[in-house]
Write a protein that holds these residues in place. Structure first.
Motif, PDB file in Angstrom:
ATOM      1  N   ALA A 101       0.805  -1.228   0.000  1.00  0.00           N
ATOM      2  CA  ALA A 101       0.000   0.000   0.000  1.00  0.00           C
ATOM      3  C   ALA A 101       0.837   1.277   0.000  1.00  0.00           C
ATOM      4  CB  ALA A 101      -0.975  -0.013   1.175  1.00  0.00           C
ATOM      5  N   PRO A 102       1.849   1.421   0.881  1.00  0.00           N
ATOM      6  CA  PRO A 102       2.626   2.672   0.863  1.00  0.00           C
ATOM      7  C   PRO A 102       3.299   2.932  -0.482  1.00  0.00           C
ATOM      8  CG  PRO A 102       3.031   1.462   2.895  1.00  0.00           C
ATOM      9  CD  PRO A 102       2.269   0.539   1.985  1.00  0.00           C
ATOM     10  N   LEU A 103       3.836   1.880  -1.098  1.00  0.00           N
ATOM     11  CA  LEU A 103       4.487   2.032  -2.397  1.00  0.00           C
ATOM     12  C   LEU A 103       3.481   2.473  -3.454  1.00  0.00           C
ATOM     13  CD1 LEU A 103       6.898   1.716  -4.313  1.00  0.00           C
ATOM     14  CD2 LEU A 103       6.314  -0.714  -4.525  1.00  0.00           C
ATOM     15  N   LEU A 104       2.318   1.828  -3.471  1.00  0.00           N
ATOM     16  CA  LEU A 104       1.289   2.176  -4.454  1.00  0.00           C
ATOM     17  C   LEU A 104       0.801   3.610  -4.269  1.00  0.00           C
ATOM     18  CD1 LEU A 104      -0.740  -1.159  -4.321  1.00  0.00           C
ATOM     19  CD2 LEU A 104       0.673  -0.362  -6.230  1.00  0.00           C
ATOM     20  N   LEU A 105       0.608   4.020  -3.024  1.00  0.00           N
ATOM     21  CA  LEU A 105       0.142   5.381  -2.757  1.00  0.00           C
ATOM     22  C   LEU A 105       1.208   6.413  -3.111  1.00  0.00           C
ATOM     23  CD1 LEU A 105      -1.709   4.791   0.620  1.00  0.00           C
ATOM     24  CD2 LEU A 105      -2.745   5.257  -1.603  1.00  0.00           C
ATOM     25  N   THR A 106       2.462   6.063  -2.898  1.00  0.00           N
ATOM     26  CA  THR A 106       3.550   6.964  -3.277  1.00  0.00           C
ATOM     27  C   THR A 106       3.570   7.165  -4.791  1.00  0.00           C
ATOM     28  OG1 THR A 106       4.895   6.312  -1.375  1.00  0.00           O
ATOM     29  CG2 THR A 106       6.047   7.311  -3.234  1.00  0.00           C
ATOM     30  N   VAL A 107       3.413   6.075  -5.538  1.00  0.00           N
ATOM     31  CA  VAL A 107       3.365   6.175  -7.000  1.00  0.00           C
ATOM     32  C   VAL A 107       2.167   7.014  -7.439  1.00  0.00           C
ATOM     33  CG1 VAL A 107       3.025   4.869  -9.138  1.00  0.00           C
ATOM     34  CG2 VAL A 107       4.592   4.012  -7.374  1.00  0.00           C
ATOM     35  N   THR A 108       1.013   6.768  -6.816  1.00  0.00           N
ATOM     36  CA  THR A 108      -0.194   7.540  -7.140  1.00  0.00           C
ATOM     37  C   THR A 108       0.029   9.031  -6.893  1.00  0.00           C
ATOM     38  OG1 THR A 108      -1.644   5.674  -6.594  1.00  0.00           O
ATOM     39  CG2 THR A 108      -2.633   7.868  -6.561  1.00  0.00           C
ATOM     40  N   GLY A 109       0.618   9.364  -5.745  1.00  0.00           N
ATOM     41  CA  GLY A 109       0.869  10.757  -5.413  1.00  0.00           C
ATOM     42  C   GLY A 109       1.842  11.425  -6.350  1.00  0.00           C
ATOM     43  N   ARG A 110       2.868  10.695  -6.760  1.00  0.00           N
ATOM     44  CA  ARG A 110       3.858  11.273  -7.668  1.00  0.00           C
ATOM     45  C   ARG A 110       3.262  11.518  -9.056  1.00  0.00           C
ATOM     46  NH1 ARG A 110       9.315   7.865  -5.918  1.00  0.00           N
ATOM     47  NH2 ARG A 110       9.649   8.992  -3.938  1.00  0.00           N
ATOM     48  N   ILE A 111       2.396  10.622  -9.490  1.00  0.00           N
ATOM     49  CA  ILE A 111       1.715  10.835 -10.770  1.00  0.00           C
ATOM     50  C   ILE A 111       0.860  12.098 -10.695  1.00  0.00           C
ATOM     51  CG2 ILE A 111      -0.053   9.930 -12.339  1.00  0.00           C
ATOM     52  CD1 ILE A 111       0.951   7.104 -11.605  1.00  0.00           C
ATOM     53  N   ALA A 112       0.091  12.226  -9.605  1.00  0.00           N
ATOM     54  CA  ALA A 112      -0.788  13.389  -9.442  1.00  0.00           C
ATOM     55  C   ALA A 112       0.009  14.680  -9.329  1.00  0.00           C
ATOM     56  CB  ALA A 112      -1.672  13.201  -8.212  1.00  0.00           C
ATOM     57  N   SER A 113       1.180  14.626  -8.704  1.00  0.00           N
ATOM     58  CA  SER A 113       1.987  15.829  -8.511  1.00  0.00           C
ATOM     59  C   SER A 113       2.527  16.375  -9.829  1.00  0.00           C
ATOM     60  CB  SER A 113       3.159  15.531  -7.564  1.00  0.00           C
ATOM     61  OG  SER A 113       2.675  15.209  -6.278  1.00  0.00           O
ATOM     62  N   GLY A 114       2.601  15.528 -10.841  1.00  0.00           N
ATOM     63  CA  GLY A 114       3.115  15.961 -12.130  1.00  0.00           C
ATOM     64  C   GLY A 114       2.062  16.521 -13.065  1.00  0.00           C
ATOM     65  N   VAL A 115       0.831  16.659 -12.575  1.00  0.00           N
ATOM     66  CA  VAL A 115      -0.284  17.134 -13.401  1.00  0.00           C
ATOM     67  C   VAL A 115      -0.963  18.304 -12.699  1.00  0.00           C
ATOM     68  CG1 VAL A 115      -2.479  16.495 -14.477  1.00  0.00           C
ATOM     69  CG2 VAL A 115      -0.640  14.798 -14.304  1.00  0.00           C
ATOM     70  N   ASP A 116      -1.360  19.313 -13.441  1.00  0.00           N
ATOM     71  CA  ASP A 116      -2.100  20.433 -12.854  1.00  0.00           C
ATOM     72  C   ASP A 116      -3.462  19.949 -12.368  1.00  0.00           C
ATOM     73  OD1 ASP A 116      -0.085  22.244 -13.388  1.00  0.00           O
ATOM     74  OD2 ASP A 116      -0.894  22.802 -15.350  1.00  0.00           O
ATOM     75  N   PRO A 117      -3.825  20.246 -11.114  1.00  0.00           N
ATOM     76  CA  PRO A 117      -5.109  19.759 -10.581  1.00  0.00           C
ATOM     77  C   PRO A 117      -6.302  20.396 -11.268  1.00  0.00           C
ATOM     78  CG  PRO A 117      -4.109  21.326  -9.070  1.00  0.00           C
ATOM     79  CD  PRO A 117      -3.082  21.045 -10.129  1.00  0.00           C
ATOM     80  N   LEU A 118      -7.388  19.646 -11.339  1.00  0.00           N
ATOM     81  CA  LEU A 118      -8.632  20.179 -11.904  1.00  0.00           C
ATOM     82  C   LEU A 118      -9.248  21.215 -10.967  1.00  0.00           C
ATOM     83  CD1 LEU A 118     -10.254  16.879 -13.252  1.00  0.00           C
ATOM     84  CD2 LEU A 118      -9.050  18.631 -14.563  1.00  0.00           C
ATOM     85  N   VAL A 119      -9.028  21.015  -9.668  1.00  0.00           N
ATOM     86  CA  VAL A 119      -9.562  21.941  -8.660  1.00  0.00           C
ATOM     87  C   VAL A 119      -8.391  22.515  -7.871  1.00  0.00           C
ATOM     88  CG1 VAL A 119     -11.159  22.229  -6.733  1.00  0.00           C
ATOM     89  CG2 VAL A 119     -11.618  20.487  -8.487  1.00  0.00           C
ATOM     90  N   PRO A 120      -7.828  23.654  -8.292  1.00  0.00           N
ATOM     91  CA  PRO A 120      -6.685  24.243  -7.581  1.00  0.00           C
ATOM     92  C   PRO A 120      -7.085  24.683  -6.169  1.00  0.00           C
ATOM     93  CG  PRO A 120      -6.963  25.206  -9.766  1.00  0.00           C
ATOM     94  CD  PRO A 120      -8.208  24.434  -9.476  1.00  0.00           C
ATOM     95  N   LEU A 121      -6.226  24.381  -5.201  1.00  0.00           N
ATOM     96  CA  LEU A 121      -6.515  24.724  -3.807  1.00  0.00           C
ATOM     97  C   LEU A 121      -5.476  25.677  -3.221  1.00  0.00           C
ATOM     98  CD1 LEU A 121      -7.455  21.152  -2.490  1.00  0.00           C
ATOM     99  CD2 LEU A 121      -9.034  22.964  -3.204  1.00  0.00           C
ATOM    100  N   ALA A 122      -4.581  26.176  -4.063  1.00  0.00           N
ATOM    101  CA  ALA A 122      -3.493  27.017  -3.566  1.00  0.00           C
ATOM    102  C   ALA A 122      -4.005  28.252  -2.834  1.00  0.00           C
ATOM    103  CB  ALA A 122      -2.590  27.437  -4.727  1.00  0.00           C
ATOM    104  N   GLY A 123      -5.138  28.773  -3.247  1.00  0.00           N
ATOM    105  CA  GLY A 123      -5.682  29.969  -2.619  1.00  0.00           C
ATOM    106  C   GLY A 123      -6.123  29.763  -1.187  1.00  0.00           C
ATOM    107  N   LEU A 124      -6.237  28.511  -0.742  1.00  0.00           N
ATOM    108  CA  LEU A 124      -6.668  28.217   0.627  1.00  0.00           C
ATOM    109  C   LEU A 124      -5.506  28.208   1.606  1.00  0.00           C
ATOM    110  CD1 LEU A 124      -9.157  25.264  -0.076  1.00  0.00           C
ATOM    111  CD2 LEU A 124      -9.705  27.684   0.266  1.00  0.00           C
ATOM    112  N   GLY A 125      -4.287  28.294   1.093  1.00  0.00           N
ATOM    113  CA  GLY A 125      -3.125  28.160   1.961  1.00  0.00           C
ATOM    114  C   GLY A 125      -2.812  26.688   2.190  1.00  0.00           C
ATOM    115  N   ALA A 126      -1.625  26.408   2.724  1.00  0.00           N
ATOM    116  CA  ALA A 126      -1.187  25.025   2.890  1.00  0.00           C
ATOM    117  C   ALA A 126      -2.114  24.219   3.805  1.00  0.00           C
ATOM    118  CB  ALA A 126       0.241  24.993   3.428  1.00  0.00           C
TER     119      ALA A 126
END
Length: 252
Positions: free
Chosen positions: A51-76
Motif C-alpha cells: 500500500a505505501p508504495l502504491l500510494l507513493t506512486v499515485t501521489g507522484r503521478i498526481a503531482s506531475g499534473v495540474d489539478p482540476l480543482v486548484p486549492l493554492a488559494g486556501l493556503g497550505a
C-alpha cells in the motif's frame, strides 16, 4: 511531518489498542483466536508491504499534473484539510461500491469473512482490494492535486481509526455515543460486520461518521455483544483459501 514519526506514532497507537483489548475486552475471543489473528496479520503484512508504495506512486503521478480543482488559494493548511476531507468522502464511496458491485465484493469479502473482530481485523484486506483502491485514489489525487505525503498521511489516519473501530474494547456507553457523533466507533462498525446482509450493507464510512447520515446508509442499531460476525451464509476460510477467494466465488 516525517514518515518515520508518522509510522512510529501509528505503531504506538496499534500497540495501545491491542493492550486495551486484553485489559477490557467487550466480547470473548473465539477458541481459535490465535490462528484467526495469524491469518489477519498474514494478509495485513501483504497489504502493508504494497500500500505505501502504491500510494507513493499515485501521489507522484498526481503531482506531475495540474489539478482540476486548484486549492493554492486556501493556503497550505486549508488545502490539506480539504484534501483529507475529499479522501474520506472518496473512501466512503469506494467502500459502498465494494458492497454494491459484485466484482468488487469478491475482493472485499475476505475482510468480512472474519468471524470475530479486533484490531487485527483492520489489516485483513486482500491484495486485490489494495491494488484497486490505490488505483482508484488516482482520481481524487489528480482532481485535487493530492501528493504522496498527503495520501500517506490520510492512510495513517484511516488505519488508526480502522484499528479503533474494529477493536474489541469495552467502552463506556455514553462516551462512545458522544464520540460516534464525530467519528466511526466500534458500536457503528461492528454492526457493519454482522453476518446479516442488511446490516453488512450499511455504515460504510471510515473516519467521519457523518457520511452515512448524509447519504442515507446509516444503520442506527448499535453493536450487540455476542451478535454473529461474518458474511451471511458463509464461513471463514484458511489463509490460502482467502487468497484465492475472489477468483472462485462471486456475490449475486
Amino acid at each position: 511531518m516525517s514518515d518515520t514519526w508518522l509510522a512510529g506514532a501509528l505503531a504506538l497507537w496499534i500497540a495501545l489498542v491491542f493492550a486495551l483489548e486484553r485489559l477490557a475486552a467487550a466480547d470473548t475471543p473465539p477458541a481459535d483466536n490465535r490462528r484467526r489473528i495469524a491469518r489477519n496479520i498474514g494478509l495485513g503484512l501483504i497489504a502493508l508491504a504494497t500500500a505505501p508504495l502504491l500510494l507513493t506512486v499515485t501521489g507522484r503521478i498526481a503531482s506531475g499534473v495540474d489539478p482540476l480543482v486548484p486549492l493554492a488559494g486556501l493556503g497550505a493548511l486549508g488545502a490539506l484539510l480539504v484534501q483529507l476531507l475529499v479522501l474520506d468522502i472518496w473512501t466512503y464511496g469506494m467502500h459502498r461500491a465494494y458492497h454494491e458491485i459484485p466484482f468488487l465484493w469478491r475482493f472485499h469479502a475476505p475482510h468480512h469473512l472474519d468471524e470475530h473482530l479486533d484490531a487485527s481485523s483492520a489489516f485483513r484486506f486482500h491484495l486485490g482490494e489494495i491494488l484497486i483502491s490505490a488505483a482508484m485514489r488516482l482520481i481524487p489525487a489528480l482532481a485535487f492535486g493530492i501528493d504522496a505525503a498527503t495520501l500517506l498521511l490520510f492512510e495513517a489516519i484511516l488505519t488508526a481509526n480502522a484499528v479503533f473501530h474494529h477493536s474489541n474494547i469495552r467502552l463506556p456507553a455514553r462516551f462512545e455515543r458522544l464520540l460516534s457523533l464525530v467519528i466511526v466507533t466500534p458500536s457503528i462498525h461492528w454492526r457493519h460486520h454482522r453476518n446479516i446482509r442488511a446490516d453488512t450493507d450499511s455504515n460504510y464510512t471510515a473516519i467521519l461518521s457523518l457520511w452515512d447520515r448524509l447519504f442515507g446508509s446509516r444503520n442506527p442499531k448499535p453493536r450487540r455483544i455476542g451478535m454473529a460476525i461474518g458474511v451471511e451464509g458463509e464461513r471463514d476460510r484458511s489463509f490460502g483459501k482467502l487468497l484465492v477467494y475472489p477468483f472462485l466465488t462471486k456475490r449475486v
